[in-house]
Design a protein around this motif. Structure first.
Motif, mmCIF file in Angstrom:
data_model
loop_
_atom_site.group_PDB
_atom_site.id
_atom_site.type_symbol
_atom_site.label_atom_id
_atom_site.label_comp_id
_atom_site.label_asym_id
_atom_site.label_seq_id
_atom_site.Cartn_x
_atom_site.Cartn_y
_atom_site.Cartn_z
ATOM 1 N N GLU A 155 0.814 -1.212 0.000
ATOM 2 C CA GLU A 155 0.000 0.000 0.000
ATOM 3 C C GLU A 155 0.847 1.262 0.000
ATOM 4 N N ALA A 156 1.962 1.256 0.723
ATOM 5 C CA ALA A 156 2.807 2.452 0.824
ATOM 6 C C ALA A 156 3.695 2.585 -0.405
ATOM 7 N N THR A 157 3.051 2.657 -1.553
ATOM 8 C CA THR A 157 3.736 2.766 -2.841
ATOM 9 C C THR A 157 2.942 3.736 -3.707
ATOM 10 N N CYS A 158 3.600 4.340 -4.667
ATOM 11 C CA CYS A 158 2.958 5.300 -5.568
ATOM 12 C C CYS A 158 1.663 4.738 -6.156
ATOM 13 N N PHE A 159 0.682 5.626 -6.362
ATOM 14 C CA PHE A 159 -0.599 5.215 -6.943
ATOM 15 C C PHE A 159 -0.437 4.592 -8.332
ATOM 16 N N SER A 160 0.716 4.778 -8.948
ATOM 17 C CA SER A 160 0.950 4.167 -10.261
ATOM 18 C C SER A 160 0.920 2.647 -10.190
ATOM 19 N N LEU A 412 1.846 9.277 -0.749
ATOM 20 C CA LEU A 412 2.403 8.506 0.347
ATOM 21 C C LEU A 412 3.168 7.305 -0.206
ATOM 22 N N GLY A 413 4.454 7.238 0.095
ATOM 23 C CA GLY A 413 5.262 6.132 -0.391
ATOM 24 C C GLY A 413 5.896 6.386 -1.739
ATOM 25 N N GLY A 414 5.490 7.460 -2.450
ATOM 26 C CA GLY A 414 6.094 7.772 -3.740
ATOM 27 C C GLY A 414 7.551 8.170 -3.549
ATOM 28 N N SER A 415 8.470 7.453 -4.184
ATOM 29 C CA SER A 415 9.891 7.648 -3.895
ATOM 30 C C SER A 415 10.382 9.040 -4.253
ATOM 31 N N HIS A 416 9.819 9.667 -5.299
ATOM 32 C CA HIS A 416 10.288 11.003 -5.662
ATOM 33 C C HIS A 416 9.477 12.093 -4.969
ATOM 34 N N CYS A 417 8.584 11.719 -4.062
ATOM 35 C CA CYS A 417 7.788 12.705 -3.321
ATOM 36 C C CYS A 417 8.306 12.915 -1.900
ATOM 37 N N ALA A 418 8.867 11.867 -1.299
ATOM 38 C CA ALA A 418 9.163 11.891 0.132
ATOM 39 C C ALA A 418 10.054 13.063 0.537
ATOM 40 N N MET A 419 11.166 13.263 -0.162
ATOM 41 C CA MET A 419 12.088 14.341 0.182
ATOM 42 C C MET A 419 12.044 15.484 -0.822
ATOM 43 N N GLU A 420 11.665 15.182 -2.056
ATOM 44 C CA GLU A 420 11.729 16.200 -3.100
ATOM 45 C C GLU A 420 10.803 17.376 -2.809
ATOM 46 N N ALA A 421 9.624 17.098 -2.255
ATOM 47 C CA ALA A 421 8.683 18.175 -1.965
ATOM 48 C C ALA A 421 9.312 19.218 -1.050
ATOM 49 N N ARG A 422 10.000 18.770 -0.012
ATOM 50 C CA ARG A 422 10.613 19.710 0.919
ATOM 51 C C ARG A 422 11.751 20.491 0.254
ATOM 52 N N LEU A 423 12.534 19.828 -0.590
ATOM 53 C CA LEU A 423 13.630 20.509 -1.278
ATOM 54 C C LEU A 423 13.101 21.599 -2.208
ATOM 55 N N ILE A 424 12.029 21.295 -2.943
ATOM 56 C CA ILE A 424 11.429 22.294 -3.832
ATOM 57 C C ILE A 424 10.827 23.429 -3.007
ATOM 58 N N ALA A 425 10.118 23.070 -1.947
ATOM 59 C CA ALA A 425 9.484 24.086 -1.101
ATOM 60 C C ALA A 425 10.513 25.041 -0.508
ATOM 61 N N ASP A 426 11.633 24.511 -0.054
ATOM 62 C CA ASP A 426 12.664 25.360 0.547
ATOM 63 C C ASP A 426 13.205 26.372 -0.460
ATOM 64 N N ARG A 427 13.378 25.951 -1.708
ATOM 65 C CA ARG A 427 13.889 26.881 -2.717
ATOM 66 C C ARG A 427 12.858 27.949 -3.061
ATOM 67 N N VAL A 428 11.588 27.551 -3.141
ATOM 68 C CA VAL A 428 10.532 28.525 -3.439
ATOM 69 C C VAL A 428 10.460 29.585 -2.339
ATOM 70 N N LYS A 429 10.537 29.142 -1.098
ATOM 71 C CA LYS A 429 10.472 30.082 0.026
ATOM 72 C C LYS A 429 11.702 30.989 0.060
ATOM 73 N N ALA A 430 12.861 30.408 -0.190
ATOM 74 C CA ALA A 430 14.102 31.178 -0.089
ATOM 75 C C ALA A 430 14.256 32.181 -1.228
ATOM 76 N N GLU A 431 13.881 31.786 -2.442
ATOM 77 C CA GLU A 431 14.157 32.632 -3.604
ATOM 78 C C GLU A 431 12.991 33.526 -4.004
ATOM 79 N N LEU A 432 11.759 33.110 -3.706
ATOM 80 C CA LEU A 432 10.601 33.911 -4.110
ATOM 81 C C LEU A 432 9.772 34.405 -2.930
ATOM 82 N N ASP A 433 10.090 33.928 -1.739
ATOM 83 C CA ASP A 433 9.340 34.315 -0.537
ATOM 84 C C ASP A 433 7.845 34.043 -0.713
ATOM 85 N N LEU A 434 7.526 32.854 -1.219
ATOM 86 C CA LEU A 434 6.128 32.468 -1.415
ATOM 87 C C LEU A 434 5.748 31.351 -0.448
ATOM 88 N N PRO A 435 4.528 31.381 0.074
ATOM 89 C CA PRO A 435 4.053 30.264 0.896
ATOM 90 C C PRO A 435 3.925 28.990 0.057
#
Length: 467
Positions: A155-160, A412-435
């Motif tokens: 179950e803890a695997t990508c919906f694909s 949930l369980g998607g291998s490219h979602c677990a950490m990538e979301a936070r990495l993208i979010a951090d760059r958006v916040k740092a460079e564009l100051d967007l929520p």
């Protein structure tokens, strides 16, 4: 033959004032469409057989199990209705392809390049089992996930993983004559799905998707490697079909794919800039670049019909989403399409997307030899590089569209979602100051879970407070 968008007899059924409408409203609106107009839309042009008609309202497909359609909101144009009928008809179309002597080829993993090659062969139809991942949500059912679990995907695997369930069921698409599976620099979860799907494949050809090392430009050694992999694909398809593919045929295949990509690029500009089409329809349109919903000829006509509609609305200053709606860039496609409708219902508006299919949106350079051109366009792929490279796609769109926030829907369980979301979010916040709002899409159901609704509502309120 496919009906050109410019030749559609809109006087037979002029579009109403642009709006997003519900399931029951479409039923009433469909009753006003003349029968002669319905008879004009057939898949597999120039075929005109009655079995190939596809202009039907969402109610038709809800009867056959697509329950979620009852809860969505749709664009009220004839072009959008045509699109929905065509897309929902794809399972039937694939079985018809087999019945009419076409070769059915499943492409997996690379999301955009392989069908350009397959469709260059006469009598071949390409499709992506990957896109079955929406089916459990549209049908509000766990059947495919349960079938995948029986095959060994937890179950803890990508919906694909729904694609594996579909292979095991042998009823969501005909057993392919050939499966071409891309692995390597791709989704780890889906590579596991591919390996287990091999049990059900008549024949499987594996191709390697290489890692993109640089942040931009073309890497000659990587392109050369991809070309060598694509030559293997061509050779295997030549054995399957008994047809030797010429360079001219391949170039024509590239040109056909490019025609769709160029039209979709214009639709993205109009929809995300002028608000002339809703986010739900735009997601369906963007994913059409992957395999053209198994009929590139008719899908081209559908997309160009949508483009005519979008241009007419833009010229008339007509919108389907409010001009003052909160501007959002959406990252990773939501497996539950109801989320896009909910965002617009609550006053949001999608002005950019990074749906892990950048490779299918990128134009193909028609001045290059066919396989090299396809390989170069694939170098723009969302998932073959670093998260930093993918974040650049998000930052660029957010800046160009003056976005007020970024929403990342994970799995949930998607291998490219677990950490990538936070990495993208951090760059958006740092460079564009967007929520940034990050959340995992919940399992299929009749409605969006309360926690997700609450988080989206709070996010939109935060954006309003910053105006």
């Amino acid at each position: 033959m496919a009906i050109p968008a410019s030749g559609l007899m809109t006087r037979e059924w002029p579009d109403p004032v642009p709006a997003r409408i519900g399931f029951e409203e479409w039923a009433e609106l469909f009753e006003t469409i003349p029968d002669e107009l319905i008879q004009r839309f057939h898949y597999f042009p120039p075929n005109q057989e009655q079995w190939s008609l596809y202009l039907f309202p969402p109610q038709t497909f809800a009867i056959y199990g697509c329950r979620h359609l009852r809860r969505l909101k749709f664009d009220n144009s004839l072009a959008a209705l045509r699109m929905w009928g065509f897309v929902q008809n794809e399972t039937e179309r694939l079985f018809r392809a087999r019945q009419t002597g076409r070769h059915v080829v499943a492409c997996m993993g690379d999301l955009g390049a392989l069908p350009v090659i397959v469709n260059s062969f006469p009598g071949c139809v390409a499709f992506y089992p990957d896109c079955i991942w929406w089916t459990p949500f549209v049908m509000e059912s766990q059947v495919l996930f349960d079938a995948a679990a029986e095959q060994g995907i937890p179950e803890a695997t990508c919906f694909s993983r729904a694609a594996l369930g579909a292979f095991a069921k042998h009823s969501y698409f005909p057993d392919p004559d050939l499966v071409i599976a891309a692995t390597g620099a791709s989704c780890d979860d889906y590579s596991g799905v591919e390996q287990l799907a091999a049990r059900h494949a008549r024949e499987m050809l594996w191709v390697e998707s290489p890692l993109r090392r640089s942040c931009g430009g073309v890497e000659p050694p990587t392109v050369e490697f991809l070309v060598s992999e694509y030559r293997r694909v061509v050779e295997r398809l030549e054995r399957l079909t008994g047809h030797r593919l010429s360079e001219e045929e391949l170039r024509r295949g590239v040109a056909r794919a490019n025609r769709v990509r160029q039209a979709v690029a214009q639709l993205r500009q109009l929809a995300y800039g002028a608000g002339v089409l809703p986010a739900l329809e735009m997601m369906v349109i963007e994913f059409g670049n992957l395999h053209f919903y198994s009929d590139i000829g008719e899908w081209t006509a559908v997309v160009e019909h949508l483009l005519v509609t979008a241009r007419a609305r833009a010229d008339a200053g007509q919108r389907v989403v409010a001009e003052d709606a909160l501007r959002i860039v959406w990252v990773t496609p939501p497996a539950d399409p109801l989320l896009l409708c909910y965002l617009e219902d609550r006053g949001g508006r999608v002005v950019g997307t990074e749906f892990v299919i950048n490779q299918a949106l990128a134009p193909i350079d028609e001045t290059k030899p066919g396989l090299e051109a396809i390989a170069c366009s694939f170098m723009a792929a969302s998932l073959i590089g670093t998260s930093r490279q993918r974040a650049e796609l998000v930052l660029r769109q957010a800046s160009e569209r003056n976005a007020e926030g970024v929403l990342i829907s994970g799995i949930l369980g998607g291998s490219h979602c677990a950490m990538e979301a936070r990495l993208i979010a951090d760059r958006v916040k740092a460079e564009l100051d967007l929520p940034v709002l990050e959340f995992d899409v919940a399992k299929p159901g009749a409605e969006i879970d309360r926690q997700t609704r609450t988080r989206i509502d709070a996010f939109l309120e935060l954006l309003r407070s910053r105006r």
